[in-house]
Write an enzyme that holds these catalytic residues in place. Structure first.
Site, PDB file in Angstrom:
ATOM      1  N   SER A 106       0.823  -1.371   0.032  1.00 45.76           N
ATOM      2  CA  SER A 106      -0.045   0.061   0.032  1.00 45.76           C
ATOM      3  C   SER A 106       0.742   1.385   0.116  1.00 45.76           C
ATOM      4  O   SER A 106       1.998   1.331   0.625  1.00 45.76           O
ATOM      5  CB  SER A 106      -1.053   0.116   1.216  1.00 45.76           C
ATOM      6  OG  SER A 106      -0.164   0.011   2.576  1.00 45.76           O
ATOM      7  N   HIS A 110       3.643   6.207   8.386  1.00 42.99           N
ATOM      8  CA  HIS A 110       3.916   5.813   9.750  1.00 42.99           C
ATOM      9  C   HIS A 110       3.611   6.967  10.508  1.00 42.99           C
ATOM     10  O   HIS A 110       4.675   7.866  10.257  1.00 42.99           O
ATOM     11  CB  HIS A 110       5.062   4.791  10.223  1.00 42.99           C
ATOM     12  CG  HIS A 110       4.930   3.576   9.114  1.00 42.99           C
ATOM     13  ND1 HIS A 110       4.018   2.637   9.228  1.00 42.99           N
ATOM     14  CD2 HIS A 110       5.944   3.086   8.199  1.00 42.99           C
ATOM     15  CE1 HIS A 110       4.138   1.762   8.211  1.00 42.99           C
ATOM     16  NE2 HIS A 110       5.339   1.958   7.920  1.00 42.99           N
ATOM     17  N   HIS A 273       5.282   6.225   1.355  1.00 50.64           N
ATOM     18  CA  HIS A 273       6.309   5.119   0.906  1.00 50.64           C
ATOM     19  C   HIS A 273       5.471   3.873   0.120  1.00 50.64           C
ATOM     20  O   HIS A 273       4.457   3.931   0.723  1.00 50.64           O
ATOM     21  CB  HIS A 273       7.265   4.485   1.544  1.00 50.64           C
ATOM     22  CG  HIS A 273       6.912   4.022   3.062  1.00 50.64           C
ATOM     23  ND1 HIS A 273       6.460   4.687   3.888  1.00 50.64           N
ATOM     24  CD2 HIS A 273       6.627   2.655   3.173  1.00 50.64           C
ATOM     25  CE1 HIS A 273       6.125   3.991   4.805  1.00 50.64           C
ATOM     26  NE2 HIS A 273       6.281   2.717   4.756  1.00 50.64           N
TER      27      HIS A 273
END
Length: 420
Positions: A106, A110, A273
């Site tokens: 995906s 974070h 990312h």
């Protein structure tokens, strides 16, 4: 005396993994355990080495009653090392992995610790802990990923060359980005506006634009036209995996990195990312907090992702994380990120060396053998341990390990630890 050496691993499987022995994970599993059965049509996505609650590694040592690494640490917290034990409240602070990626993971980021705590308090079903989750990926094979926002001139180039992309961002936001060049604060604000506009498009709008774009690129490629100005090859690859997904357009915002073996990227808090293809070592803080917004069937939280991201455009080369030579050991390269939770060492012992000592560190560490054969001995261990490709070894804090190398090609290992 607590035995310092024992074998451990856990192999959860996900559909995005490489299949059968095409997977580095599968090769390492069967290398470490010749009796392991690898199914030709089954994906082998991850090898977990750590005490994460969702994949607490099983200790594979006949001298120790059946238990997990987490249970072992709970009984013998001194094995962590005093600083690690006190700083991380008796928990191993990192999870060490090997990933074999066949289908893109995906578009994600974070949270930092503050945001993680807020998300966990509000939505514990989606964000199950209050910890941050910095990660590092080190390529074992040629490895592709998306990481960080492209330089503004590249994004503006795609807005000009890809009308379907421009349609989702809109004239106003695109013009604001163009006019912001040279002013980092305005650029960050304009980039956030552009990305947020695209990610919040109505589904019918972005699906129609994506279908038009795929049709155009496919037709251009069929007649031999260069489609690089539309990032055509990557677009068609992602669309074949996730048809109709807004994440396919993220390639016009995010850097496309191709890592050679040994190269790394560090994914700090709020860094957008995605892993695309290849095999890598991964080390991360122990957390499950991932904010996703595309290329996934999992829970999507677009508003949180768009709000939290670091909108700092930079070239792809700047996203490569350098390793440095250990001043005290020419066989060791350090990947030491700017977080306290973990450090990774790459240990490459040349074929000319037959005896090597793994230096003690004031931290529990996990060792993975990538290539070569050796016998390991430690003063605190009950007996010697045979190392070969795929062997995973837990080493208690402040223990040195003597290696007698038996292979003719040297020895390559990765070691995860916590250097406070």
């Amino acid at each position: 005396m607590v035995p310092s050496l024992f074998l451990l691993s856990e192999v959860p499987n996900y559909a995005w993994g490489k299949v059968g022995l095409d997977s580095e994970v599968a090769q390492l599993v069967v290398g470490g355990d010749p009796l392991a059965v690898i199914e030709a049509g089954k994906p082998y996505a991850e090898l977990w080495m750590g005490a994460h609650p969702k994949g607490d590694a099983q200790i594979k040592d006949n001298r120790i009653a059946q238990t997990t690494l987490g249970q072992w640490i709970a009984h013998f917290p001194a094995c962590l090392g005093s600083k690690v034990k006190d700083t991380f409240h008796g928990q191993l602070p990192f999870l060490f992995k090997v990933l074999s990626v066949n289908t893109a993971l995906s578009i994600q980021a974070h949270p930092n610790r503050d945001l993680a705590a807020r998300l966990h308090a509000q939505f514990p079903e989606h964000y199950p802990d209050n910890n941050h989750k910095p990660e590092m990926a080190i390529a074992l094979t040629r490895f592709q990923g998306l990481c960080g926002f492209r330089p503004v001139d590249e994004i503006l180039g795609f807005l000009k060359a890809v009308p379907e992309f421009h349609a989702l961002v809109g004239n106003e936001a695109a013009e604001e980005l163009r006019c912001s060049v040279g002013d980092p604060v305005r650029t960050s604000q304009a980039l956030k506006k552009c990305f947020t506009r695209m990610m919040n498009c109505e589904k019918k709008v972005f699906v129609d634009q994506l279908n038009m774009l795929v049709k155009r690129v496919t037709e251009e490629g069929a007649v031999g036209k260069d489609t690089s100005s539309s990032n055509g090859d990557l677009l068609l690859c992602l669309h074949s995996q996730y048809p109709g997904d807004i994440g396919c357009f993220s390639i016009y915002f995010l850097n496309h990195l191709v890592l050679d073996p040994g190269q790394a990227m560090f994914l700090g808090a709020n860094e957008p990312h995605a892993y695309l293809y290849g095999d890598c070592i991964e080390c991360m803080a122990c957390s499950d907090n991932t904010v996703r917004a595309g290329l996934t069937p999992k829970y999507i939280d677009v508003n949180t992702l768009c709000d939290m991201l670091s909108y700092s455009p930079a070239p792809a080369a700047s996203k490569l994380f350098p390793c440095v030579q250990d001043a005290s050991d020419p066989c060791v390269s350090l990947y030491d990120p700017p977080v306290p939770d973990f450090t990774v060492m790459r240990i490459q012992v040349p074929a000319s060396v037959k005896q090597y000592t793994l230096a003690p560190v004031d931290s529990a560490s996990i060792l993975l053998v990538i290539e070569g054969d050796a016998t390991a001995a430690s003063a605190a261990a009950h007996s010697d341990v045979t190392l070969r490709r795929g062997t995973v070894l837990f080493v208690s804090a402040n223990e040195s390990v003597s290696l007698l190398i038996t292979s003719q090609t040297g020895l390559t290992m990765f070691r995860a630890c916590c250097l406070l």
